[in-house]
Design a protein around this motif. Structure first.
Motif, PDB file in Angstrom:
ATOM      1  N   VAL A 185       0.831  -1.202   0.000  1.00  0.00           N
ATOM      2  CA  VAL A 185       0.000   0.000   0.000  1.00  0.00           C
ATOM      3  C   VAL A 185       0.869   1.258   0.000  1.00  0.00           C
ATOM      4  CG1 VAL A 185      -1.655   1.354   1.337  1.00  0.00           C
ATOM      5  CG2 VAL A 185      -2.012  -1.096   1.043  1.00  0.00           C
ATOM      6  N   VAL A 186       1.925   1.266   0.796  1.00  0.00           N
ATOM      7  CA  VAL A 186       2.805   2.434   0.844  1.00  0.00           C
ATOM      8  C   VAL A 186       3.472   2.661  -0.510  1.00  0.00           C
ATOM      9  CG1 VAL A 186       4.854   3.442   1.919  1.00  0.00           C
ATOM     10  CG2 VAL A 186       3.200   2.184   3.327  1.00  0.00           C
ATOM     11  N   VAL A 187       4.000   1.589  -1.107  1.00  0.00           N
ATOM     12  CA  VAL A 187       4.639   1.696  -2.423  1.00  0.00           C
ATOM     13  C   VAL A 187       3.637   2.186  -3.464  1.00  0.00           C
ATOM     14  CG1 VAL A 187       5.642   0.363  -4.319  1.00  0.00           C
ATOM     15  CG2 VAL A 187       6.487   0.038  -1.989  1.00  0.00           C
ATOM     16  N   ASN A 188       2.451   1.618  -3.471  1.00  0.00           N
ATOM     17  CA  ASN A 188       1.457   2.015  -4.470  1.00  0.00           C
ATOM     18  C   ASN A 188       1.060   3.476  -4.325  1.00  0.00           C
ATOM     19  OD1 ASN A 188       1.338  -0.420  -5.825  1.00  0.00           O
ATOM     20  ND2 ASN A 188      -0.434  -1.190  -4.691  1.00  0.00           N
ATOM     21  N   ALA A 189       0.898   3.938  -3.114  1.00  0.00           N
ATOM     22  CA  ALA A 189       0.536   5.344  -2.907  1.00  0.00           C
ATOM     23  C   ALA A 189       1.659   6.268  -3.341  1.00  0.00           C
ATOM     24  CB  ALA A 189       0.176   5.581  -1.445  1.00  0.00           C
ATOM     25  N   LEU A 190       2.875   5.976  -2.928  1.00  0.00           N
ATOM     26  CA  LEU A 190       3.989   6.885  -3.195  1.00  0.00           C
ATOM     27  C   LEU A 190       4.454   6.850  -4.640  1.00  0.00           C
ATOM     28  CD1 LEU A 190       6.165   6.394   0.019  1.00  0.00           C
ATOM     29  CD2 LEU A 190       4.657   8.313  -0.518  1.00  0.00           C
ATOM     30  N   THR A 191       4.228   5.733  -5.353  1.00  0.00           N
ATOM     31  CA  THR A 191       4.794   5.622  -6.704  1.00  0.00           C
ATOM     32  C   THR A 191       3.775   5.415  -7.815  1.00  0.00           C
ATOM     33  OG1 THR A 191       5.137   3.197  -6.664  1.00  0.00           O
ATOM     34  CG2 THR A 191       6.879   4.597  -5.694  1.00  0.00           C
ATOM     35  N   ARG A 192       2.468   5.207  -7.490  1.00  0.00           N
ATOM     36  CA  ARG A 192       1.492   4.925  -8.551  1.00  0.00           C
ATOM     37  C   ARG A 192       0.210   5.749  -8.446  1.00  0.00           C
ATOM     38  NH1 ARG A 192      -0.239  -0.926  -8.459  1.00  0.00           N
ATOM     39  NH2 ARG A 192      -1.052  -0.402 -10.526  1.00  0.00           N
ATOM     40  N   LEU A 193      -0.027   6.382  -7.342  1.00  0.00           N
ATOM     41  CA  LEU A 193      -1.314   7.023  -7.076  1.00  0.00           C
ATOM     42  C   LEU A 193      -1.599   8.183  -8.035  1.00  0.00           C
ATOM     43  CD1 LEU A 193      -3.804   7.346  -5.208  1.00  0.00           C
ATOM     44  CD2 LEU A 193      -2.384   8.794  -3.744  1.00  0.00           C
ATOM     45  N   ARG A 194      -2.821   8.207  -8.553  1.00  0.00           N
ATOM     46  CA  ARG A 194      -3.369   9.361  -9.256  1.00  0.00           C
ATOM     47  C   ARG A 194      -4.737   9.715  -8.657  1.00  0.00           C
ATOM     48  NH1 ARG A 194      -1.111   6.461 -13.761  1.00  0.00           N
ATOM     49  NH2 ARG A 194       0.625   7.590 -14.725  1.00  0.00           N
ATOM     50  N   PHE A 195      -5.635   8.748  -8.695  1.00  0.00           N
ATOM     51  CA  PHE A 195      -7.002   8.981  -8.232  1.00  0.00           C
ATOM     52  C   PHE A 195      -7.299   8.141  -6.996  1.00  0.00           C
ATOM     53  CE2 PHE A 195      -7.287   9.602 -12.918  1.00  0.00           C
ATOM     54  CZ  PHE A 195      -7.703  10.931 -12.931  1.00  0.00           C
ATOM     55  N   CYS A 196      -8.104   8.712  -6.094  1.00  0.00           N
ATOM     56  CA  CYS A 196      -8.607   7.960  -4.957  1.00  0.00           C
ATOM     57  C   CYS A 196      -9.955   8.534  -4.549  1.00  0.00           C
ATOM     58  CB  CYS A 196      -7.623   7.975  -3.778  1.00  0.00           C
ATOM     59  SG  CYS A 196      -7.312   9.594  -3.045  1.00  0.00           S
ATOM     60  N   THR A 197     -10.673   7.807  -3.709  1.00  0.00           N
ATOM     61  CA  THR A 197     -11.926   8.319  -3.160  1.00  0.00           C
ATOM     62  C   THR A 197     -11.617   9.228  -1.971  1.00  0.00           C
ATOM     63  OG1 THR A 197     -12.218   6.560  -1.525  1.00  0.00           O
ATOM     64  CG2 THR A 197     -13.024   6.126  -3.767  1.00  0.00           C
ATOM     65  N   PRO A 198     -12.603   9.976  -1.487  1.00  0.00           N
ATOM     66  CA  PRO A 198     -12.372  10.785  -0.284  1.00  0.00           C
ATOM     67  C   PRO A 198     -11.931   9.947   0.907  1.00  0.00           C
ATOM     68  CG  PRO A 198     -14.340  11.551  -1.398  1.00  0.00           C
ATOM     69  CD  PRO A 198     -13.916  10.284  -2.101  1.00  0.00           C
ATOM     70  N   GLU A 199     -12.249   8.639   0.889  1.00  0.00           N
ATOM     71  CA  GLU A 199     -11.837   7.756   1.982  1.00  0.00           C
ATOM     72  C   GLU A 199     -10.454   7.157   1.740  1.00  0.00           C
ATOM     73  OE1 GLU A 199     -15.862   8.617   1.723  1.00  0.00           O
ATOM     74  OE2 GLU A 199     -14.807   7.357   0.247  1.00  0.00           O
TER      75      GLU A 199
END
Length: 287
Positions: free
Chosen positions: A173-187
């Motif tokens: 989860v940490v890797v995906n957020a820091l290196t792949r994230l573009r869109f997410c829900t408010p949660e």
């Protein structure tokens, strides 16, 4: 003395050379902060790594998804994809020393009032928590269990953060957020299928930097990864106290540096045009 944040290189060494000339960069005086995706898709990833490693502390580099992918190939935990352009690195005589240098780069940095990440920050995370979680991944990358880590790194689940996550799920989860994230829900539920610009958010999702109540809203954040935020040659601009600096060098856009000002959140942009090294992506393909 000047400090610069620079967007995704993706193996484009010639534009980097032109940009450094334009900046009148001196490694004895200035510091460069590279926001990840140093390699892949472009034609000169080996030259990029050799140049950056030779700059020592004058080049502070983040790890992006393509850099982690290269390390996974090195460890035999993954096979090259058909669009990868990193075989020259893996076959080089100095491959082991270069890739050992690469695995010691940062997952996030906090410098001069800026939080620097490759892709994004989940809305629940403070800047301090972001740095602490980045350090957890860095510790594993610098340890002896690299192959096991990369064997478990790939995947889209869990798709949200929980303080109770442990082991491979927590690190993923940490890797995906820091290196792949573009869109997410408010949660904070992450979505990885779309690479459209901010206006192309899937139903129920927002660009991570537009989530109401984001806990890093009071911190200036510089990031890369999202070249379609600068499509059609749009100049990077502050978006809710965040600065996107991937201006699509490998796709024929520009390579952009932000000279950081004395006050946090202030900057001056400097860019050079780039030759297109990759054909335009189809919508929905990950970059």
């Amino acid at each position: 003395m000047s400090m610069y944040c620079i967007g995704d290189l993706q193996g484009c060494d010639a534009p980097l050379g032109r940009l450094l000339e334009k900046l009148d960069f001196s490694p004895s005086r200035d510091t460069l902060y590279f926001l990840g995706d140093l390699v892949n898709r472009g034609p000169e990833s080996l030259k990029v790594l050799r140049r950056l490693a030779a700059l020592g502390d004058a080049a502070q580099c983040l790890l992006g998804n393509h850099d982690l992918h290269l390390l996974a190939l090195w460890q035999g935990a993954r096979k090259p994809g058909r669009h990868d352009t990193m075989q020259e690195i893996l076959q080089a005589g100095d491959a082991d020393s270069l890739l050992d240098w690469l695995r010691h780069r940062a997952m996030a940095l906090q410098r001069h009032g800026w939080l620097m990440v490759h892709a994004g920050v989940l809305p629940q995370w403070t800047a301090a928590q972001t740095m602490a979680l980045a350090a957890e991944v860095e510790q594993v990358l610098r340890g002896s269990d690299l192959k096991d880590f990369f064997g478990a790194m790939y995947g889209n689940t869990p798709d949200r953060w929980s303080d109770g996550l442990q082991g491979a799920d927590r690190l993923r989860v940490v890797v995906n957020a820091l290196t792949r994230l573009r869109f997410c829900t408010p949660e904070g539920v992450m979505e990885f299928g779309s690479t459209e610009g901010a206006e192309g958010a899937p139903a129920g999702y927002l660009p991570w930097f537009e989530v109401p109540g984001r806990r890093t809203a009071g911190t200036a954040v510089a990031f890369g990864h999202w070249s379609t935020l600068a499509k059609d040659g749009a100049t990077p601009r502050l978006r809710n106290n965040t600065l996107p600096l991937d201006t699509g060098c490998v796709w024929g856009g520009c390579l952009t540096a932000a000279r950081l000002g004395a006050q946090a959140g202030t900057f001056e942009l400097i860019a050079v045009p780039c030759e297109q090294a990759q054909k335009p992506r189809k919508a929905g393909k990950s970059g």
